[in-house]
Write a protein that holds these residues in place. Sequence first.
Motif, PDB file in Angstrom:
ATOM      1  N   LEU A   1       0.805  -1.162  -0.053  1.00  0.00           N
ATOM      2  CA  LEU A   1       0.054  -0.089   0.045  1.00  0.00           C
ATOM      3  C   LEU A   1       0.665   1.343  -0.126  1.00  0.00           C
ATOM      4  O   LEU A   1       0.508   2.430   0.356  1.00  0.00           O
ATOM      5  N   PHE A   2       1.975   1.271  -0.679  1.00  0.00           N
ATOM      6  CA  PHE A   2       2.795   2.313  -0.784  1.00  0.00           C
ATOM      7  C   PHE A   2       2.647   2.780  -2.372  1.00  0.00           C
ATOM      8  O   PHE A   2       2.517   2.014  -3.142  1.00  0.00           O
ATOM      9  N   TYR A   3       2.473   4.132  -2.338  1.00  0.00           N
ATOM     10  CA  TYR A   3       2.469   4.816  -3.872  1.00  0.00           C
ATOM     11  C   TYR A   3       3.668   4.569  -4.694  1.00  0.00           C
ATOM     12  O   TYR A   3       4.740   5.145  -4.202  1.00  0.00           O
ATOM     13  N   ARG A   4       3.640   4.071  -5.613  1.00  0.00           N
ATOM     14  CA  ARG A   4       4.923   3.789  -6.473  1.00  0.00           C
ATOM     15  C   ARG A   4       4.647   4.840  -7.702  1.00  0.00           C
ATOM     16  O   ARG A   4       5.857   5.185  -8.238  1.00  0.00           O
ATOM     17  N   TYR A   5       3.723   5.202  -7.917  1.00  0.00           N
ATOM     18  CA  TYR A   5       3.635   6.457  -8.887  1.00  0.00           C
ATOM     19  C   TYR A   5       2.206   6.977  -8.953  1.00  0.00           C
ATOM     20  O   TYR A   5       1.365   6.361  -8.532  1.00  0.00           O
TER      21      TYR A   5
END
Length: 457
Positions: free
Chosen positions: A37-41
Amino acid sequence: MTGQNETTFAPMQEAAELLGQFTKLADDFIFIIDKNLFYRYVNPSLATLFGCSPQEMTGRHLTELFPPDSLGVVQEHLRIVFKSLKTCHFRDRLFFPNHGGELWFDARLTPILDRNGSSIGVLGIARDVTEDRKTEERIAQGKREWEQAIDSLPLLLAVINNEHRITRVNVPLARKMGISVEEAVGLFCYEALHGLHEPLALCPLLRAETAAENDECAMEFYEGHLGTGYLANVSSLRNRIGSIIGCVYVGRPMSGGERAIKPQRRGEERMKLLMRSTDHMVSVHDLQGKYLFFSASPEVGTLTKEVLGKTLLDFFEPSQASRMLERLLRAAATGETLTRLAEVCCYGETFRFFEQISPIKDAAGNAQSVVTISRKLGAKDQPREQSPLVPQNMQGLTLREMEVLRMIASGLTNKEIAEKLFISGKTVATHRARMMRKLDVHRTSALVKIAIKLGLF
């Protein structure tokens, strides 16, 4: 983040960089989020929504950006995608403090899989549909208010499709039918509204099949099936290109004045009086049931002049008017003269007629109207008590048997009678046998003598 995780997410990071080259100017909100649940883009449009730049938002955790209520909604949709490994489409509302309230989004979440088919992230494309949602809510509210207004009117309203099935009714009509609004949907209109087993021949949906493109198909009559005192109007419904797709039924309670002048205004009582007094009638109708010509002998009052331009519904109950129009349309369709014995019910009183119905054709041979010559079967046509040629049980013959009897007397064969009456030759033979049994005769010549005595031939 461990080196192993970096290796796992490297392909996704490359995809994010490639994606960024095409989505910088997109109005849609585009993002990639990994399974932790980390934003990569994120593209600029989405970053602006959170009040930051794409660089500031990339690498941040979902929980850092959404308030609790919205966080639970987003997590649930992501959980479904990670578990099913299938694209998920949803429309939901989320709270964004930077924009001072809730926004509605239409989003599509697609799983990103590694070479082993395992999910390593999700590609999301979302669109702000807040204004669309507000419009939908305004329409829904207007619809609710409209339905409340319709339900409060003292009118019986129904929408009917071109298969004669009810698609909408208001509450007053449902109550009159003794069922709920939901139960009324799907019922055949001719059964629920008129108490019949088939559509009226004067039904706008049936008349539309032969009417000209711009002709208005409608009928107005006094509805008796749902209770007394209702004036019903049925009009066709058309789509944008002019094709008939159904009709609207509107029933309204008649005022006391309308009920008082009803017989004088529509002529039912005078038509009944004419039928009592006359021996012969000649009428010409168009294929919509409108009177083009009418005469009676002897004439009673001025009714013969007043009927012109009016329809069968102006003088007969809907079911009777429908049966009469069916006979006219059959003659027009076959192009042949039809002869028959008919019972005509005029508001509680029944009259028997011998009818000859013939199409009137134009130069091209198409039937545009129909002429009907009717002779009433009165007391003089009934069996005489002491006549040896007319048995006492003559009254036991049905109308169809009397019709077959007349055709036998005219010299027609069973096959010819069957063709004219649209029945089988076997049925004609059965009628002949039953008549002989009822009349206690054993030869066709005896049947002919009885028909002549009765004035059927």
